[in-house]
Motif scaffolding. Structure first.
Motif, PDB file in Angstrom:
ATOM      1  N   ASN A  43       0.798  -1.211   0.000  1.00 45.35           N
ATOM      2  CA  ASN A  43       0.000   0.000   0.000  1.00 45.35           C
ATOM      3  C   ASN A  43       0.833   1.264   0.000  1.00 45.35           C
ATOM      4  O   ASN A  43       0.281   2.360  -0.054  1.00 45.35           O
ATOM      5  CB  ASN A  43      -0.932   0.001   1.226  1.00 45.35           C
ATOM      6  N   SER A  44       2.143   1.150   0.134  1.00 46.09           N
ATOM      7  CA  SER A  44       3.004   2.325   0.122  1.00 46.09           C
ATOM      8  C   SER A  44       3.119   2.865  -1.297  1.00 46.09           C
ATOM      9  O   SER A  44       3.138   2.112  -2.269  1.00 46.09           O
ATOM     10  CB  SER A  44       4.390   1.975   0.659  1.00 46.09           C
ATOM     11  N   LEU A  45       3.249   4.166  -1.404  1.00 44.55           N
ATOM     12  CA  LEU A  45       3.329   4.805  -2.712  1.00 44.55           C
ATOM     13  C   LEU A  45       4.760   5.222  -3.011  1.00 44.55           C
ATOM     14  O   LEU A  45       5.464   5.736  -2.139  1.00 44.55           O
ATOM     15  CB  LEU A  45       2.432   6.044  -2.739  1.00 44.55           C
ATOM     16  N   PRO A  46       5.211   5.029  -4.249  1.00 44.66           N
ATOM     17  CA  PRO A  46       6.531   5.545  -4.619  1.00 44.66           C
ATOM     18  C   PRO A  46       6.529   7.067  -4.613  1.00 44.66           C
ATOM     19  O   PRO A  46       5.494   7.706  -4.834  1.00 44.66           O
ATOM     20  CB  PRO A  46       6.748   4.987  -6.030  1.00 44.66           C
ATOM     21  N   GLY A  47       7.677   7.648  -4.360  1.00 44.82           N
ATOM     22  CA  GLY A  47       7.817   9.094  -4.359  1.00 44.82           C
ATOM     23  C   GLY A  47       8.694   9.552  -5.509  1.00 44.82           C
ATOM     24  O   GLY A  47       9.681   8.892  -5.847  1.00 44.82           O
ATOM     25  N   ILE A 143      12.261   5.837  -4.340  1.00 48.08           N
ATOM     26  CA  ILE A 143      12.291   7.232  -4.751  1.00 48.08           C
ATOM     27  C   ILE A 143      12.898   7.344  -6.144  1.00 48.08           C
ATOM     28  O   ILE A 143      13.922   6.722  -6.446  1.00 48.08           O
ATOM     29  CB  ILE A 143      13.123   8.084  -3.768  1.00 48.08           C
ATOM     30  N   GLY A 144      12.258   8.140  -7.000  1.00 45.29           N
ATOM     31  CA  GLY A 144      12.798   8.477  -8.314  1.00 45.29           C
ATOM     32  C   GLY A 144      12.889   9.987  -8.431  1.00 45.29           C
ATOM     33  O   GLY A 144      12.312  10.732  -7.633  1.00 45.29           O
ATOM     34  N   ALA A 145      13.622  10.456  -9.424  1.00 51.94           N
ATOM     35  CA  ALA A 145      13.804  11.905  -9.593  1.00 51.94           C
ATOM     36  C   ALA A 145      13.917  12.243 -11.069  1.00 51.94           C
ATOM     37  O   ALA A 145      14.596  11.547 -11.826  1.00 51.94           O
ATOM     38  CB  ALA A 145      15.055  12.377  -8.851  1.00 51.94           C
ATOM     39  N   VAL A 166      17.261   6.414  -3.615  1.00 54.07           N
ATOM     40  CA  VAL A 166      16.928   6.989  -4.920  1.00 54.07           C
ATOM     41  C   VAL A 166      17.359   5.991  -5.982  1.00 54.07           C
ATOM     42  O   VAL A 166      18.535   5.838  -6.276  1.00 54.07           O
ATOM     43  CB  VAL A 166      17.607   8.346  -5.128  1.00 54.07           C
ATOM     44  N   LYS A 167      16.385   5.317  -6.569  1.00 54.07           N
ATOM     45  CA  LYS A 167      16.686   4.204  -7.464  1.00 54.07           C
ATOM     46  C   LYS A 167      16.809   4.619  -8.924  1.00 54.07           C
ATOM     47  O   LYS A 167      17.457   3.930  -9.704  1.00 54.07           O
ATOM     48  CB  LYS A 167      15.585   3.140  -7.341  1.00 54.07           C
ATOM     49  N   ALA A 168      16.166   5.725  -9.311  1.00 60.63           N
ATOM     50  CA  ALA A 168      16.155   6.118 -10.722  1.00 60.63           C
ATOM     51  C   ALA A 168      16.206   7.629 -10.835  1.00 60.63           C
ATOM     52  O   ALA A 168      15.540   8.347 -10.088  1.00 60.63           O
ATOM     53  CB  ALA A 168      14.903   5.585 -11.423  1.00 60.63           C
ATOM     54  N   MET A 169      17.010   8.113 -11.792  1.00 62.89           N
ATOM     55  CA  MET A 169      17.147   9.542 -12.041  1.00 62.89           C
ATOM     56  C   MET A 169      17.114   9.778 -13.545  1.00 62.89           C
ATOM     57  O   MET A 169      17.765   9.046 -14.293  1.00 62.89           O
ATOM     58  CB  MET A 169      18.456  10.069 -11.451  1.00 62.89           C
ATOM     59  N   VAL A 170      16.382  10.802 -13.973  1.00 59.92           N
ATOM     60  CA  VAL A 170      16.204  11.071 -15.399  1.00 59.92           C
ATOM     61  C   VAL A 170      16.365  12.564 -15.648  1.00 59.92           C
ATOM     62  O   VAL A 170      15.833  13.385 -14.885  1.00 59.92           O
ATOM     63  CB  VAL A 170      14.810  10.616 -15.891  1.00 59.92           C
TER      64      VAL A 170
END
Length: 293
Positions: A43-47, A143-145, A166-170
């Protein structure tokens, strides 16, 4: 799923003062089933952090993109929480109207010290991460950014922080001026892997913890991203042990993700629908692989 937005004023603490930053939080327009901020379950949401262009955090373009992420049901079936982060300290939109002030603040946070560090910028990014993680229902481990234009610097500094959550950055038409003056960008001492869009070769895993993925989306005809800066940024991400992928689009100028750029009188800017759709699709795939899957 629809979205709602709330202003979010948060603080960046430094040794000698506290700076107020003026962001916005977007979330699904319904209550979350998870009221424990740090609990990791289904139920947790990604940020997701959104770092703004030179127009500042009040830019309507960023609000449009935040809403589109919240309502992207195929990728986020339960939604996500988005923070439009502020790296300027702009509560009113002065970044767009007062370009002299903007240039001064930009210089103060982007020019590195004698050790090649940008402490003001890194502290503001760290404050944004903490603020996003503190939002109700956010899974702090997913977390992504995304960074647009000026936000390219924020993504690069975020990579330099090496935050394992922070798993992904774009970056989208991210600018990287001054990259060669930063520490860690001029050697291969970190080691890593880099893969271009047409390279299916074997990839090396890093050995300092959870791997971060970086996707750089740029226009080949962007005058604000010269080849030397782009190469320096890719080298920086590589040295930081990020799994790095470059998408470079031919006949594509600065601001290619924003349809409003077709009304920009400068020849340096233009919307490119094909490049935008490919870049946005690649970003969604990356988020699905890293913070959703």
């Amino acid at each position: 799923v629809t979205s709602y937005c709330a202003p979010c004023v948060y603080q960046c603490e430094s040794d000698d003062n506290s700076t107020s930053l003026y962001g916005y939080v977007y979330r699904p327009n319904r209550p979350s089933n998870n009221d424990n901020n740090n609990q990791t379950n289904k139920n947790s949401l990604p940020g997701i952090l959104l770092f703004h262009t030179g127009a500042g955090p009040q830019d309507l373009f960023l609000h449009w993109k935040a809403h589109s992420l919240i309502t992207q049901r195929s990728i986020f079936p339960n939604g996500c929480v988005v923070l439009i982060a502020d790296i300027l300290g702009d509560p009113t939109g002065w970044a767009w109207h007062d370009r002299n002030k903007y240039a001064s603040i930009r210089n103060s946070i982007l020019v590195p010290d004698k050790n090649g560090q940008r402490l003001q910028l890194s502290k503001r990014i760290d404050a944004a991460i903490s603020t996003l993680k503190g939002q109700r229902g956010v899974d702090s481990n997913r977390i992504g950014a995304l960074g647009f234009c000026l936000g390219g610097h924020a993504i690069m500094e975020l990579a330099r922080l090496r935050n394992p959550d922070v798993k992904a950055m774009v970056t989208f038409h991210g600018v990287f001026d001054g990259v060669h003056d930063l520490s860690g960008g001029n050697n291969n001492s970190f080691g890593s892997s880099v893969k271009s869009d047409n390279n299916e070769g074997e990839e090396k895993e890093d050995n300092f913890g959870t791997r971060s993925d970086v996707l750089v989306c740029t226009g080949a005809n962007d005058p604000f991203v010269p080849p030397n800066d782009l190469e320096g940024a890719i080298q920086m991400f590589t040295n930081l042990k990020c799994h790095t992928k470059l998408l470079s689009f031919e006949e594509t100028k600065h601001g290619f993700t924003n349809p409003a750029q077709d009304y920009n009188p400068s020849d340096a800017f233009a919307y490119n629908d094909e490049a935008y759709n490919k870049a946005w699709g690649a970003m969604l795939n990356l988020l699905q692989e890293t913070i959703i899957g």
